[in-house]
Design a protein around this motif. Structure first.
Motif, PDB file in Angstrom:
ATOM      1  N   GLU A  16      11.470  -2.537 -83.041  1.00 12.57           N
ATOM      2  CA  GLU A  16      10.765  -4.719 -83.028  1.00 12.57           C
ATOM      3  C   GLU A  16       9.092  -4.680 -82.869  1.00 12.57           C
ATOM      4  N   ALA A  17       9.027  -3.446 -82.019  1.00 12.87           N
ATOM      5  CA  ALA A  17       7.488  -3.680 -81.595  1.00 12.87           C
ATOM      6  C   ALA A  17       6.734  -2.846 -82.500  1.00 12.87           C
ATOM      7  N   GLY A  18       7.059  -3.099 -84.189  1.00  8.00           N
ATOM      8  CA  GLY A  18       6.306  -2.198 -85.386  1.00  8.00           C
ATOM      9  C   GLY A  18       6.172  -1.092 -85.559  1.00  8.00           C
ATOM     10  N   GLY A  19       7.686  -0.760 -85.315  1.00  8.43           N
ATOM     11  CA  GLY A  19       7.733   0.927 -85.407  1.00  8.43           C
ATOM     12  C   GLY A  19       6.745   1.818 -84.715  1.00  8.43           C
ATOM     13  N   GLN A  20       6.864   1.860 -83.430  1.00  9.83           N
ATOM     14  CA  GLN A  20       5.559   2.466 -82.804  1.00  9.83           C
ATOM     15  C   GLN A  20       6.195   3.778 -82.317  1.00  9.83           C
ATOM     16  N   TRP A  21       5.540   4.690 -82.368  1.00  6.96           N
ATOM     17  CA  TRP A  21       6.359   6.031 -81.981  1.00  6.96           C
ATOM     18  C   TRP A  21       6.687   6.159 -80.413  1.00  6.96           C
ATOM     19  N   LEU A  22       6.874   6.323 -79.929  1.00  7.66           N
ATOM     20  CA  LEU A  22       7.466   6.794 -78.100  1.00  7.66           C
ATOM     21  C   LEU A  22       7.520   7.734 -78.560  1.00  7.66           C
ATOM     22  N   ASP A  23       7.913   9.002 -78.301  1.00 11.44           N
ATOM     23  CA  ASP A  23       8.043  10.191 -78.029  1.00 11.44           C
ATOM     24  C   ASP A  23       7.942  11.373 -79.860  1.00 11.44           C
ATOM     25  N   LEU A  24       7.901  12.300 -79.419  1.00 12.16           N
ATOM     26  CA  LEU A  24       8.687  13.388 -80.587  1.00 12.16           C
ATOM     27  C   LEU A  24       8.721  14.194 -79.946  1.00 12.16           C
ATOM     28  N   VAL A  25       9.764  15.155 -79.977  1.00 15.63           N
ATOM     29  CA  VAL A  25      10.122  16.182 -79.056  1.00 15.63           C
ATOM     30  C   VAL A  25      10.096  17.300 -80.083  1.00 15.63           C
ATOM     31  N   LEU A  26       9.618  18.239 -80.596  1.00 16.90           N
ATOM     32  CA  LEU A  26      10.148  19.600 -81.660  1.00 16.90           C
ATOM     33  C   LEU A  26      10.363  20.467 -80.753  1.00 16.90           C
ATOM     34  N   ALA A  27      11.385  21.458 -81.186  1.00 18.83           N
ATOM     35  CA  ALA A  27      11.545  22.935 -79.792  1.00 18.83           C
ATOM     36  C   ALA A  27      10.302  24.138 -81.021  1.00 18.83           C
ATOM     37  N   SER A  28      10.572  24.838 -80.134  1.00 15.00           N
ATOM     38  CA  SER A  28       9.611  25.331 -80.036  1.00 15.00           C
ATOM     39  C   SER A  28      10.124  26.891 -81.868  1.00 15.00           C
ATOM     40  N   PRO A  29       9.518  27.361 -82.744  1.00 13.86           N
ATOM     41  CA  PRO A  29      10.420  28.330 -83.002  1.00 13.86           C
ATOM     42  C   PRO A  29      10.968  29.843 -82.694  1.00 13.86           C
ATOM     43  N   LEU A  30       9.785  29.717 -81.663  1.00 11.55           N
ATOM     44  CA  LEU A  30       9.667  31.170 -80.962  1.00 11.55           C
ATOM     45  C   LEU A  30      11.458  30.895 -80.235  1.00 11.55           C
ATOM     46  N   ASP A  31      11.264  30.117 -79.429  1.00  7.89           N
ATOM     47  CA  ASP A  31      12.500  30.290 -78.112  1.00  7.89           C
ATOM     48  C   ASP A  31      13.067  29.370 -78.010  1.00  7.89           C
ATOM     49  N   PHE A  32      12.775  27.709 -78.923  1.00  7.68           N
ATOM     50  CA  PHE A  32      13.612  27.025 -78.969  1.00  7.68           C
ATOM     51  C   PHE A  32      13.067  25.892 -77.621  1.00  7.68           C
ATOM     52  N   SER A  33      12.285  26.274 -76.735  1.00  7.75           N
ATOM     53  CA  SER A  33      12.059  25.079 -75.763  1.00  7.75           C
ATOM     54  C   SER A  33      11.143  24.100 -76.268  1.00  7.75           C
ATOM     55  N   PRO A  34      11.898  23.192 -75.596  1.00  5.61           N
ATOM     56  CA  PRO A  34      10.908  21.352 -76.428  1.00  5.61           C
ATOM     57  C   PRO A  34       9.677  21.313 -75.977  1.00  5.61           C
ATOM     58  N   ILE A  35       9.011  20.992 -76.516  1.00  4.20           N
ATOM     59  CA  ILE A  35       7.174  20.564 -76.293  1.00  4.20           C
ATOM     60  C   ILE A  35       7.433  18.827 -77.111  1.00  4.20           C
ATOM     61  N   SER A  36       7.072  18.339 -76.268  1.00  5.15           N
ATOM     62  CA  SER A  36       7.125  16.797 -76.544  1.00  5.15           C
ATOM     63  C   SER A  36       4.861  17.490 -77.453  1.00  5.15           C
ATOM     64  N   VAL A  37       5.201  16.618 -78.834  1.00  4.00           N
ATOM     65  CA  VAL A  37       3.911  16.889 -79.780  1.00  4.00           C
ATOM     66  C   VAL A  37       3.509  14.893 -79.710  1.00  4.00           C
ATOM     67  N   VAL A  38       3.912  14.064 -79.115  1.00  4.94           N
ATOM     68  CA  VAL A  38       3.365  12.614 -79.503  1.00  4.94           C
ATOM     69  C   VAL A  38       3.404  12.393 -78.308  1.00  4.94           C
ATOM     70  N   ALA A  39       1.296  12.219 -78.078  1.00  5.80           N
ATOM     71  CA  ALA A  39       0.927  10.650 -76.828  1.00  5.80           C
ATOM     72  C   ALA A  39       1.922   9.048 -77.297  1.00  5.80           C
ATOM     73  N   GLY A  40       3.650   8.664 -76.632  1.00  7.07           N
ATOM     74  CA  GLY A  40       4.073   7.768 -77.352  1.00  7.07           C
ATOM     75  C   GLY A  40       2.778   6.180 -76.600  1.00  7.07           C
ATOM     76  N   HIS A  41       3.821   4.814 -77.694  1.00  6.45           N
ATOM     77  CA  HIS A  41       3.050   4.418 -77.067  1.00  6.45           C
ATOM     78  C   HIS A  41       3.454   3.788 -75.827  1.00  6.45           C
ATOM     79  N   LYS A  42       2.680   3.414 -75.318  1.00  9.29           N
ATOM     80  CA  LYS A  42       3.486   2.148 -73.822  1.00  9.29           C
ATOM     81  C   LYS A  42       2.946   1.227 -73.807  1.00  9.29           C
ATOM     82  N   GLU A  43       3.726   0.384 -73.229  1.00 10.26           N
ATOM     83  CA  GLU A  43       3.485  -0.752 -72.740  1.00 10.26           C
ATOM     84  C   GLU A  43       2.468  -1.691 -72.700  1.00 10.26           C
ATOM     85  N   SER A  44       1.710  -0.673 -71.023  1.00 14.12           N
ATOM     86  CA  SER A  44       0.438  -1.389 -70.777  1.00 14.12           C
ATOM     87  C   SER A  44      -0.319  -0.875 -71.688  1.00 14.12           C
TER      88      SER A  44
END
Length: 297
Positions: A16-44
């Motif tokens: 509803e808010a222009g399709g803004q990306w709020l977060d993208l977490v991808l898994a490390s190909p080495l140990d599958f640890s989660p890494i947040s790679v997008v600085a998600g949009h904040k309402e402020s």
């Protein structure tokens, strides 16, 4: 809000808010640890300060602009920069409607249509059908745009996405390195409109430390579509952004993120000779795909 998930990855947007990306977490190909790679949009935040948005039917700046007339101007979909130059197209803040979804542990996808303003009825944009699709796996997000020209006219356009990236929630870009597949720089003028191609020196073939650098640069891939990436010297993974013929790279003043914008064309695509405008012939369709991938060295 809408969540797209696999067993190890997560993608969150606000349709509803222009399709803004709020977060993208991808898994490390080495140990599958989660890494947040997008600085998600904040309402402020101002709309264009974080997250990600679609640039279409032009990217960045366009002057003179054939859409500078009713019903597109003036409207809530019209944006100008500090110099009064129209920026980032007309689709950036349009709401989306979910039309298809599929989720599994290994691969999930979601397709969205765009809710056009009633005032655009009977204009050329009402006859260009755009579908936005996301395909998520543990280590990659693919972003696809399918365009159908239902009008009786050929339609020139430029398309890109404007994501802000980071490496985890606590990092600054000064901790990161930028690298690429080899580019020429496009010189930007005082109004950030492209002026000429600087084709004497190949750039971003080797790594570039971002510490202390100020960037608002435009690059053209040497051959076909290119790739730009980020990595931290403290880790053995790298983040790759691909699919654009051109990339705009911008570092905000707070230095907590970096915008890497894959695009089909330059800004001012109707007037700059090196812009590589795309054409959608009447009664035809075209698919454009970008990707964001976590890889290892």
């Amino acid at each position: 809000m809408y969540h797209l998930r696999t067993k190890q990855a997560n993608f969150e947007i606000s349709p509803e808010a222009g399709g803004q990306w709020l977060d993208l977490v991808l898994a490390s190909p080495l140990d599958f640890s989660p890494i947040s790679v997008v600085a998600g949009h904040k309402e402020s935040d101002p709309f264009f300060a974080s997250g990600s948005f679609l640039m279409f039917p032009w990217v960045n700046r366009l002057d003179p602009n054939p859409w500078a007339k009713e019903p597109f101007y003036p409207s809530v979909h019209w944006l100008t920069d500090g110099n009064g130059i129209p920026s980032h197209g007309l689709y950036h803040n349009l709401p989306r409607d979910l039309i298809f979804e599929m989720e599994s542990d290994s691969r999930s996808e979601a397709h969205f249509s765009f809710r056009l303003p009633d005032s655009w009825k009977d204009t050329i944009l009402s006859e260009i059908r755009v579908t936005e699709s996301f395909v998520l796996t543990d280590h990659e997000l693919k972003v696809r745009y399918r365009l159908e020209n239902l009008s009786g006219k050929d339609f020139p356009f430029s398309l890109g996405i404007h994501p802000y990236f980071r490496w985890g929630t606590e990092s600054y870009v000064d901790d990161l390195y930028l690298f690429g597949s080899g580019f020429y720089e496009v010189k930007l003028g005082d109004y950030l409109l492209p002026e000429r191609l600087l084709d004497g020196t190949v750039r971003l073939k080797d790594e570039m430390k971002l510490e202390g650098r100020s960037m608002d640069h435009l690059y053209k891939s040497i051959e076909g579509t290119g790739q730009l990436g980020l990595f931290s010297i403290h880790r053995k993974e790298k983040l790759i952004v691909g699919g654009g013929h051109f990339f705009q790279v911008y570092i905000p003043n707070d230095r907590k993120s970096i915008a890497i914008e894959p695009m089909t064309s330059t800004g001012n695509f109707l007037h700059f000779s090196g812009s590589n405008p795309m054409d959608l012939p009447r009664d035809s369709e075209k698919t454009i795909e970008f990707f964001i991938r976590m890889d290892s060295f």
